[in-house]
Design a protein around this motif. Structure first.
Motif, mmCIF file in Angstrom:
data_model
loop_
_atom_site.group_PDB
_atom_site.id
_atom_site.type_symbol
_atom_site.label_atom_id
_atom_site.label_comp_id
_atom_site.label_asym_id
_atom_site.label_seq_id
_atom_site.Cartn_x
_atom_site.Cartn_y
_atom_site.Cartn_z
ATOM 1 N N LYS A 252 0.835 -1.197 0.000
ATOM 2 C CA LYS A 252 0.000 0.000 0.000
ATOM 3 C C LYS A 252 0.871 1.247 0.000
ATOM 4 O O LYS A 252 0.582 2.238 -0.689
ATOM 5 N N VAL A 253 1.950 1.218 0.773
ATOM 6 C CA VAL A 253 2.879 2.358 0.806
ATOM 7 C C VAL A 253 3.475 2.585 -0.581
ATOM 8 O O VAL A 253 3.597 3.721 -1.046
ATOM 9 N N SER B 247 1.337 4.593 -2.922
ATOM 10 C CA SER B 247 0.979 5.943 -2.498
ATOM 11 C C SER B 247 1.246 6.940 -3.626
ATOM 12 O O SER B 247 2.165 6.776 -4.424
ATOM 13 N N GLU C 171 7.182 7.730 -1.123
ATOM 14 C CA GLU C 171 6.628 6.421 -0.787
ATOM 15 C C GLU C 171 6.508 5.541 -2.023
ATOM 16 O O GLU C 171 6.736 4.332 -1.952
ATOM 17 N N ILE D 34 -3.543 6.428 3.236
ATOM 18 C CA ILE D 34 -2.817 6.504 1.961
ATOM 19 C C ILE D 34 -3.793 6.757 0.820
ATOM 20 O O ILE D 34 -4.878 6.172 0.758
#
Length: 248
Positions: free
Chosen positions: A195-196, A199, A204, A232
């Protein structure tokens, strides 16, 4: 690639997303989800057929030549079976890490990889959303990788099946208990890690490049985590947007 295995993983993760989504982008709007997922899966099917038609025979021929010529690392080294398979998985996966990172570094390649990152509603189907040019380039580069490593087509297929199952897992709109995600993230790429990576904020985006194993990001100092992954925002911010925000 073991298509039935991949389809099974996809079905399980789609069910998980429906039962307990992390973000729940589509909520009860099944038409919007059908359009989104159908688009991504259609791209994945097209790319899969293209790879099968254009590159599968080339990969098989390369692996066969390397074996008959006793060329490539794993055709030269005499290793126990367990060490051989560990080596195959590690070296194929570190190549995937490097290729992914290169796609973020070279502007020409990033132009095509952006297509994958442009999905603002990331779910399991985003794992199939890649620009055809990126797929063709990665497939071409796999030919010298197969030769230099001396891997068989069977070994490549098994690695690809396991790797893509994990890729589907960490793209899915799901969440694990924080402690479990952290524990697993020492070995494989988890939903919170990826998920990061998706971003919209570039520092990220340019992190967590792993596909299967997560320890490459620790080794090469590209790992990045945050505790508020629920905040995010996915997608790609254009340079003009960044410049405008910075000037404001």
């Amino acid at each position: 690639m073991h298509v039935p295995f991949i389809v099974l993983i996809l079905a399980i993760l789609l069910g998980w997303e429906y039962w307990k989504p992390f973000f729940g982008f589509f909520k009860s709007d099944w038409r919007a989800r059908a359009r989104h997922d159908g688009f991504n899966l259609a791209i994945g099917i097209f790319n899969g057929v293209l790879i099968t038609l254009l590159f599968a025979s080339l990969w098989a021929a390369t692996a066969g030549w390397a074996a008959s010529a006793h060329f490539g690392l794993f055709n030269v080294l005499e290793l126990p079976l367990w060490a051989h398979w560990i080596g195959v998985f590690l070296l194929l996966d570190v190549w995937m890490y490097l290729w992914h990172r290169i796609n973020h570094t070279i502007p020409f390649l990033w132009r095509f990889h952006t297509f994958h990152h442009s999905d603002t509603q990331m779910d399991v189907t985003t794992a199939s959303r890649f620009h055809v040019v990126e797929i063709v380039l990665s497939s071409l580069l796999r030919i010298p990788v197969i030769a230099l490593l001396g891997v068989s087509l069977e070994e490549l297929v098994i690695y690809e099946a396991v790797m893509f199952a994990v890729v589907q897992f960490h793209h899915a709109d799901i969440g694990l208990p924080a402690k479990l995600d952290t524990m697993l993230s020492w070995v494989i790429v988890t939903p919170n890690l990826h998920k990061v990576h998706h971003s919209e904020w570039q520092p990220e985006t340019d992190s967590n490049y792993g596909s299967l194993f997560s320890f490459w990001d620790r080794l090469f100092r590209s790992r990045r985590m945050r505790t508020d992954v629920e905040r995010i925002r996915f997608g790609v911010r254009l340079k003009s947007d960044l410049d405008e925000n910075d000037s404001g």
